[in-house]
Motif scaffolding. Structure first.
Motif, PDB file in Angstrom:
ATOM      1  N   PHE A 221      35.669  28.316  34.346  1.00 47.43           N
ATOM      2  CA  PHE A 221      35.691  27.124  35.185  1.00 47.43           C
ATOM      3  C   PHE A 221      34.577  26.160  34.804  1.00 47.43           C
ATOM      4  CE2 PHE A 221      34.447  24.503  38.723  1.00 47.43           C
ATOM      5  CZ  PHE A 221      35.659  23.899  39.008  1.00 47.43           C
TER       6      PHE A 221
ATOM      7  N   TRP B 231      43.335  26.700  46.833  1.00 47.80           N
ATOM      8  CA  TRP B 231      43.054  27.975  47.505  1.00 47.80           C
ATOM      9  C   TRP B 231      44.087  28.992  47.030  1.00 47.80           C
ATOM     10  CZ3 TRP B 231      38.845  28.392  50.664  1.00 47.80           C
ATOM     11  CH2 TRP B 231      38.697  29.589  51.361  1.00 47.80           C
ATOM     12  N   PRO B 232      43.658  30.184  46.611  1.00 43.71           N
ATOM     13  CA  PRO B 232      44.614  31.135  46.031  1.00 43.71           C
ATOM     14  C   PRO B 232      45.748  31.511  46.973  1.00 43.71           C
ATOM     15  CG  PRO B 232      42.364  31.794  45.530  1.00 43.71           C
ATOM     16  CD  PRO B 232      42.267  30.677  46.545  1.00 43.71           C
TER      17      PRO B 232
ATOM     18  N   ALA C 223      45.409  33.523  42.200  1.00 45.85           N
ATOM     19  CA  ALA C 223      44.094  33.671  41.577  1.00 45.85           C
ATOM     20  C   ALA C 223      43.340  34.766  42.315  1.00 45.85           C
ATOM     21  CB  ALA C 223      43.308  32.359  41.623  1.00 45.85           C
TER      22      ALA C 223
ATOM     23  N   GLN D 296      40.707  36.114  44.539  1.00 42.75           N
ATOM     24  CA  GLN D 296      39.936  35.484  45.616  1.00 42.75           C
ATOM     25  C   GLN D 296      38.432  35.630  45.385  1.00 42.75           C
ATOM     26  OE1 GLN D 296      41.423  33.753  48.177  1.00 42.75           O
ATOM     27  NE2 GLN D 296      39.434  33.135  49.043  1.00 42.75           N
TER      28      GLN D 296
ATOM     29  N   LEU E 272      40.397  29.274  36.627  1.00 38.12           N
ATOM     30  CA  LEU E 272      40.016  30.142  37.741  1.00 38.12           C
ATOM     31  C   LEU E 272      39.971  31.617  37.344  1.00 38.12           C
ATOM     32  CD1 LEU E 272      41.937  28.555  40.771  1.00 38.12           C
ATOM     33  CD2 LEU E 272      39.611  28.106  39.947  1.00 38.12           C
TER      34      LEU E 272
ATOM     35  N   PHE F 160      37.402  33.159  42.735  1.00 37.09           N
ATOM     36  CA  PHE F 160      37.502  31.837  43.353  1.00 37.09           C
ATOM     37  C   PHE F 160      36.260  31.550  44.208  1.00 37.09           C
ATOM     38  CE2 PHE F 160      38.721  29.397  47.155  1.00 37.09           C
ATOM     39  CZ  PHE F 160      39.270  28.255  46.594  1.00 37.09           C
ATOM     40  N   GLU F 161      35.859  32.512  45.006  1.00 38.82           N
ATOM     41  CA  GLU F 161      34.701  32.300  45.872  1.00 38.82           C
ATOM     42  C   GLU F 161      33.414  32.249  45.058  1.00 38.82           C
ATOM     43  OE1 GLU F 161      34.520  34.607  49.422  1.00 38.82           O
ATOM     44  OE2 GLU F 161      36.550  34.034  50.057  1.00 38.82           O
TER      45      GLU F 161
ATOM     46  N   ILE G 216      40.281  22.456  43.408  1.00 38.08           N
ATOM     47  CA  ILE G 216      40.984  23.679  43.020  1.00 38.08           C
ATOM     48  C   ILE G 216      41.784  24.201  44.206  1.00 38.08           C
ATOM     49  CG2 ILE G 216      39.371  24.299  41.196  1.00 38.08           C
ATOM     50  CD1 ILE G 216      37.944  26.187  43.075  1.00 38.08           C
TER      51      ILE G 216
ATOM     52  N   THR H 249      38.492  21.880  47.524  1.00 37.93           N
ATOM     53  CA  THR H 249      39.666  22.750  47.482  1.00 37.93           C
ATOM     54  C   THR H 249      40.823  22.098  48.226  1.00 37.93           C
ATOM     55  OG1 THR H 249      40.441  25.032  47.861  1.00 37.93           O
ATOM     56  CG2 THR H 249      39.102  24.036  49.602  1.00 37.93           C
TER      57      THR H 249
END
Length: 300
Positions: free
Chosen positions: A255, A274-275, A283, A285, A249, A288-289, A272, A7
Motif C-alpha cells: 500500500f 472496507w473489506p 481483503a 481485515q 491491500l 487493512f487495519e 480504500i 475509507t
C-alpha cells in the motif's frame, strides 16, 4: 502536502448487525473520512441487502465525533437538487459540520432505470450534471432560491439556516471529461477519480499512473481557465478500479508503494474499501487495519 487516508463503507449490513460497528471502528482507526456509496442498488450487491446512504450517514454521525463523513458519490440519477439540499443541510447540522458531498454525473447502472425511465445518454447525463451542481451550490448557500432550467426547477426553495460549514459543505466532484472537470474547477473543493476505466481489464499500473497524471493536468488546465490554482484543491483517488485492483491491500509495504506513486502525481487523499468477504473488495481485515494505522506516517 500530507496524504489523507480514508475509507468507503458500503451500506450492505444491517445497522445492528455490523453496520454501526464499522463506522465506529473507522473513527477509532484514524481514517480522515468515511464515505458510503449513494445508490439504490449496486452491481453484484443488487440482490442482497443495501441501505440508503443519507440515513446511514445520519446514523454514523450520531455514533462518531471526529471523523468526516460523506457520499462517494451522489448523482442526479435519482436525486433532485431541492430535496437533496434539504437533506444535506440537516445531515451537516446533525454531524456538527463533518459532511463532504461527493457528487458525480451518474452512469448506466441500476440507478439509471429504477424510477422507470430509460437510461440517459452520455450527453444528457452531462447536461443534467451541468445544471444540477450549480443549482445545488445555490441551494446550499442562499436562503431562498428560484430557478427554471431545462431539467431542474426551484420555486422559492427555502434552506434556512443553511449549512454549519460556511459558505456550504464541501463538494468533491467526480469527473474525467472536459465538462465535468470544468464543473469541478468551478464548484469543487475537491476532485474525485477512479482512474481510466478502459485500463481496468488489460492495462498496467504504469499506464494507469500516466492516465491519472493526464487527468490531473487537465484539471489544472480547467482551473487555470477560471484563474484558480489547482494546487488548492484536494485530489481524491477512490481505489479498487485501477489495474492494481486489490493488490495494494495485500500488505502495508504494497500500500505504501501504491500510495506513494499516486501522491507524487498530486493526490492528497486515497480512499480504500472496507473489506467485504467474498466480493471484489475482499481483503484481510488485520492488514487493512494495519494500513489504516501505520501507512500515513510512512508517507509523510
Amino acid at each position: 502536502m500530507n496524504l489523507h487516508l480514508s475509507t468507503v463503507i458500503l451500506p450492505h449490513r444491517r445497522w445492528q448487525e455490523g453496520g454501526r460497528a464499522s463506522w465506529e471502528r473507522a473513527e477509532q482507526l484514524g481514517f480522515h473520512t468515511a464515505y458510503t456509496y449513494d445508490h439504490l442498488s449496486w452491481r453484484s450487491f443488487r440482490d442482497g441487502p443495501w441501505f440508503g446512504a443519507l440515513p446511514t450517514l445520519t446514523a454514523a454521525a450520531a455514533v462518531t465525533e471526529r471523523i468526516r463523513l460523506g457520499t462517494l458519490v451522489t448523482s442526479p440519477n435519482f436525486r433532485h437538487p431541492v430535496t437533496l439540499a434539504k437533506e444535506l443541510i440537516s445531515l451537516d447540522d446533525i454531524s456538527g459540520g463533518r459532511i463532504t458531498l461527493g457528487i458525480g454525473a451518474g452512469g448506466t447502472g441500476f440507478d439509471a432505470t429504477a424510477l422507470g425511465q430509460d437510461p440517459w445518454t452520455p450527453k444528457e447525463r452531462a447536461d443534467r450534471f451541468a445544471e444540477f451542481v450549480p443549482l445545488l451550490d445555490r441551494l446550499l448557500t442562499e436562503d431562498s432560491v428560484s430557478y427554471e432550467g431545462n431539467y431542474y426547477s426551484a420555486h422559492e426553495a427555502r434552506n434556512i439556516p443553511g449549512c454549519v460549514q460556511r459558505p456550504r459543505l464541501p463538494f468533491a466532484v467526480a469527473a474525467t471529461g472536459p465538462r465535468g472537470l470544468r464543473l469541478a474547477a468551478r464548484h469543487g473543493q475537491a476532485w474525485v477519480t477512479t482512474g481510466d476505466p478502459k485500463l481496468y481489464e488489460a492495462g498496467t499500473p504504469e499506464q494507469s499512473v500516466r492516465a491519472l497524471r493526464g487527468q490531473a493536468e487537465r484539471l489544472a488546465d480547467a482551473c487555470a481557465e477560471l484563474g484558480r490554482e489547482a494546487a488548492g484543491m484536494d485530489k481524491v483517488l477512490l481505489t479498487g478500479f485501477t489495474p492494481d485492483r486489490g493488490r495494494p491491500l495485500e500488505s502495508l509495504d504494497a500500500f505504501v508503494d501504491f500510495a506513494g506513486r499516486h501522491q507524487e502525481i498530486g493526490f492528497t487523499e486515497i480512499v480504500i474499501h472496507w473489506p467485504i468477504p467474498d466480493s471484489d473488495f475482499a481483503a484481510d481485515q488485520k492488514i487493512f487495519e494495519q494500513i489504516a494505522m501505520e501507512a500515513t506516517a510512512q508517507l509523510g
